[in-house]
Design a protein around this motif. Structure first.
Motif, mmCIF file in Angstrom:
data_model
loop_
_atom_site.group_PDB
_atom_site.id
_atom_site.type_symbol
_atom_site.label_atom_id
_atom_site.label_comp_id
_atom_site.label_asym_id
_atom_site.label_seq_id
_atom_site.Cartn_x
_atom_site.Cartn_y
_atom_site.Cartn_z
ATOM 1 N N SER A 99 -65.463 -34.217 -20.251
ATOM 2 C CA SER A 99 -65.547 -34.009 -18.806
ATOM 3 C C SER A 99 -65.539 -32.521 -18.483
ATOM 4 O O SER A 99 -65.226 -31.688 -19.336
ATOM 5 C CB SER A 99 -64.355 -34.675 -18.107
ATOM 6 N N THR A 102 -57.181 -29.960 -17.797
ATOM 7 C CA THR A 102 -57.295 -31.062 -18.739
ATOM 8 C C THR A 102 -58.766 -31.403 -18.913
ATOM 9 O O THR A 102 -59.594 -31.121 -18.051
ATOM 10 C CB THR A 102 -56.542 -32.313 -18.247
ATOM 11 N N GLN A 125 -61.111 -34.764 -20.244
ATOM 12 C CA GLN A 125 -61.156 -36.145 -20.709
ATOM 13 C C GLN A 125 -62.156 -36.194 -21.852
ATOM 14 O O GLN A 125 -63.294 -35.764 -21.702
ATOM 15 C CB GLN A 125 -61.579 -37.082 -19.600
ATOM 16 N N GLU A 163 -64.097 -40.288 -22.242
ATOM 17 C CA GLU A 163 -63.670 -41.024 -21.050
ATOM 18 C C GLU A 163 -62.268 -41.628 -21.182
ATOM 19 O O GLU A 163 -61.941 -42.593 -20.514
ATOM 20 C CB GLU A 163 -64.696 -42.107 -20.692
ATOM 21 N N GLU A 164 -61.436 -41.053 -22.016
ATOM 22 C CA GLU A 164 -60.049 -41.502 -22.175
ATOM 23 C C GLU A 164 -59.221 -40.834 -21.092
ATOM 24 O O GLU A 164 -58.774 -39.702 -21.236
ATOM 25 C CB GLU A 164 -59.528 -41.140 -23.568
ATOM 26 N N LYS A 165 -59.017 -41.530 -19.973
ATOM 27 C CA LYS A 165 -58.363 -40.953 -18.802
ATOM 28 C C LYS A 165 -56.853 -40.864 -18.942
ATOM 29 O O LYS A 165 -56.225 -39.997 -18.359
ATOM 30 C CB LYS A 165 -58.719 -41.766 -17.552
ATOM 31 N N PRO A 184 -55.629 -37.229 -21.720
ATOM 32 C CA PRO A 184 -56.556 -36.100 -21.731
ATOM 33 C C PRO A 184 -56.072 -34.983 -22.660
ATOM 34 O O PRO A 184 -54.905 -34.932 -23.051
ATOM 35 C CB PRO A 184 -56.554 -35.629 -20.273
ATOM 36 N N HIS A 214 -54.926 -31.356 -22.955
ATOM 37 C CA HIS A 214 -54.321 -30.361 -22.073
ATOM 38 C C HIS A 214 -54.519 -28.985 -22.683
ATOM 39 O O HIS A 214 -54.233 -28.791 -23.868
ATOM 40 C CB HIS A 214 -52.813 -30.612 -21.921
ATOM 41 N N HIS A 271 -54.274 -40.777 -28.931
ATOM 42 C CA HIS A 271 -55.688 -40.696 -28.538
ATOM 43 C C HIS A 271 -56.553 -41.207 -29.693
ATOM 44 O O HIS A 271 -56.327 -40.841 -30.843
ATOM 45 C CB HIS A 271 -56.056 -39.256 -28.189
#
Length: 158
Positions: free
Chosen positions: A69, A86, A88, A91-93, A96, A98, A145
């Motif tokens: 993102s 941050t 993403q 698309e792992e909301k 994220p 950091h 993640h």
């Protein structure tokens, strides 16, 4: 009979007025929905968007095939940083990446070098999180993640 016809005509006129009023209200609603909600817009973090490190990190993640993102708003106060953002990844909301910029003189930078952890103190928690340091940046990605190992490998090569 005449009364029934008059009532029927009044009903038709009243129904027509209601329909026209509803269609105007629908048009106003559609016009409002076309205007972007400012809370949904991506926030560019000016202090980080000019950093060569961020640009390099972002482009490497993209080159490795990750869907990344644009920078999203972060809370640098949480980490006691100068600025933060941050990203993403795929698309792992909920988890994220950091990225926080600290002052070069901040002692927590050396703490992360020595231990691999950063102490984070909030109103309700005092916890250690696994973090990486690159220059004056501290980077945190939750170990849960799905792409954690691949992202950490890319960070090692920066």
């Amino acid at each position: 009979m005449k009364l029934a016809r008059n009532l029927f005509m009044m009903f038709i006129i009243f129904a027509g007025l209601l329909l026209s009023a509803c269609s105007e209200e629908k048009k106003e609603t559609e016009d409002k929905s076309e205007v972007k909600n400012p809370e949904e817009e991506v926030v560019i973090i000016p202090l980080l968007s000019d950093e060569a490190f961020f640009e390099d990190l972002h482009s490497r993640l993209l080159n490795e095939g990750f869907k990344v993102s644009e920078p999203l708003k972060a809370d640098p106060k949480l980490f006691g940083a100068e600025s933060g953002m941050t990203l993403q990844i795929n698309e792992e909301k909920l988890m994220p990446l950091h990225v926080y910029k600290f002052a070069d003189s901040d002692e927590r930078l050396s703490q992360v070098d020595e231990t691999g952890y950063l102490h984070v103190i909030t109103e309700t928690k005092n916890e250690r999180i696994a973090a990486k340091r690159k220059n004056s940046f501290i980077i945190y990605l939750h170990k849960g993640h799905p792409n954690y190992d691949q992202v950490m490998e890319i960070l090692d090569d920066l």
